[in-house]
Motif scaffolding. Structure first.
Motif, short mmCIF file in Angstrom:
data_model
loop_
_atom_site.label_atom_id
_atom_site.label_comp_id
_atom_site.label_asym_id
_atom_site.label_seq_id
_atom_site.Cartn_x
_atom_site.Cartn_y
_atom_site.Cartn_z
N ARG A 67 43.33 19.41 108.71
CA ARG A 67 43.76 17.97 108.37
C ARG A 67 42.53 16.98 108.93
O ARG A 67 42.38 15.87 108.04
N HIS A 105 47.10 10.20 109.41
CA HIS A 105 48.56 10.64 109.56
C HIS A 105 48.98 10.63 111.09
O HIS A 105 48.45 11.34 112.06
N PRO A 156 55.16 7.98 108.58
CA PRO A 156 55.04 8.94 110.03
C PRO A 156 55.06 8.06 111.26
O PRO A 156 55.78 8.46 112.14
N ASP A 183 57.87 19.67 112.55
CA ASP A 183 56.84 20.86 112.20
C ASP A 183 55.93 20.92 113.59
O ASP A 183 55.08 19.81 113.59
N THR A 201 58.57 15.86 110.04
CA THR A 201 59.23 16.92 109.73
C THR A 201 59.54 17.64 110.91
O THR A 201 60.45 18.55 111.04
N LEU A 207 52.22 21.87 115.05
CA LEU A 207 51.01 22.03 114.17
C LEU A 207 49.86 22.59 115.20
O LEU A 207 49.64 22.25 116.10
N LEU A 218 50.52 11.51 114.33
CA LEU A 218 51.37 12.40 115.20
C LEU A 218 51.89 12.21 116.45
O LEU A 218 51.83 11.04 117.04
N ASP A 237 54.33 16.93 113.58
CA ASP A 237 54.33 15.89 112.73
C ASP A 237 55.62 15.23 112.37
O ASP A 237 56.53 15.88 112.50
N ASN A 246 45.70 24.09 111.64
CA ASN A 246 46.36 23.21 110.86
C ASN A 246 45.47 21.77 111.24
O ASN A 246 45.37 21.04 110.36
#
Length: 286
Positions: free
Chosen positions: A166, A136, A110, A156, A154, A158, A138, A151, A162
């Protein structure tokens, strides 16, 4: 009389890049981490590859595109067309932290993907920053309509639910470690979404590598990482301590004693003070 000039070592080059927080060259500093493995790595090639990728994305944008359009095109090209994503087959390979390898394979962690993504996003004029989220890494973009958190694996977006999900396990771990009541004064989610300064991002990349090499007991490679951490964070005394312990593993007693003594002088109330004092005595007597 002929003059000869030796090229800088990977560490001195890195030190020159991270000397000041003003105009911190994150991409170049992050890419330079691979020079411990490949001293002859072509740094300019990495910068040129990013410049070409940025040019490709810009060519897809209308002249009057707004920030939302820029973000959508970046996501389409980076993730859908070029296929950047996680290296699920070998997540803990050191190469996942080396940007030239991430650009070649389009697979990484990531945080390494985030460095490349941030360089492109900022090159498109987006207000993009990293987030040192627990567990993770971001990224986020400030748009006219509000903040978008993504993220970097991907692309995506968030939402609040979500992100809270996490964060849940880490809140529980922090609460258990401190004995705090999670229902009493829980830290707001927004505090976990603050900008991650480039220096901190680079330190997180190095600590990922440090943990990989520690788990493998690969002391020479761990030493190279710790040399960089000491340069990057000169007052992070725990890194100096860990380097001293690695020196000891490598049989470099004088260097080990120096680092461990510096740590104890800087942290006289450290909980590991007695254990390290015993280690120093052992090293000094052999």
């Amino acid at each position: 009389m002929s003059l000869s000039f030796l090229p800088p070592t990977p560490l001195t080059y890195f030190a020159s890049l991270v000397e000041s927080d003003e105009h911190f060259p994150l991409l170049e500093a992050a890419a330079s981490l691979a020079q411990d493995e490949e001293p002859a790595m072509d740094m300019q090639q990495v910068l040129d590859d990013l410049a070409r990728l940025l040019k490709k994305i810009k060519a897809r944008l209308p002249s009057d595109s707004d920030d939302l359009t820029r973000l959508a095109v970046l996501t389409q090209v980076f993730y859908k067309e070029m296929g950047f994503g996680v290296n699920a087959n070998d997540y803990y390979a050191p190469e996942n932290s080396y940007l030239h390898e991430v650009l070649r394979t389009r697979r990484g962690l990531p945080i390494s993907l985030a460095v490349i993504w941030l360089e492109l996003a900022q090159g498109l004029g987006l207000q993009a920053q990293g987030i040192s989220f627990p567990g993770h890494f971001l990224v986020k973009v400030s748009l006219q309509g509000g903040l978008v958190v993504l993220d970097p694996l991907t692309g995506d977006s968030l939402g609040v639910d979500n992100l809270a999900e996490r964060l849940g396990p880490f809140r529980e771990t922090i609460g258990a470690a401190s004995g705090a009541d999670l229902d009493d004064g829980e830290t707001p989610l927004g505090l976990y979404l603050q900008d991650c300064p480039p220096r901190d991002l680079l330190a997180r990349m190095l600590r990922n590598l440090k943990e990989i090499f520690r788990s493998q007991e690969d002391w020479p490679r761990m030493l190279s990482v710790l040399d960089r951490l000491v340069v990057l964070l000169p007052e992070a005394w725990s890194e100096r301590r860990d380097r001293g312990l690695v020196f000891a593993e490598l049989g470099q007693k004088l260097e080990a004693l120096r680092d461990l003594q510096i740590y104890l002088q800087a942290e006289p109330l450290a909980p590991d003070h007695d254990a390290l004092r015993n280690r120093i005595d052992e090293l000094a007597s052999t």
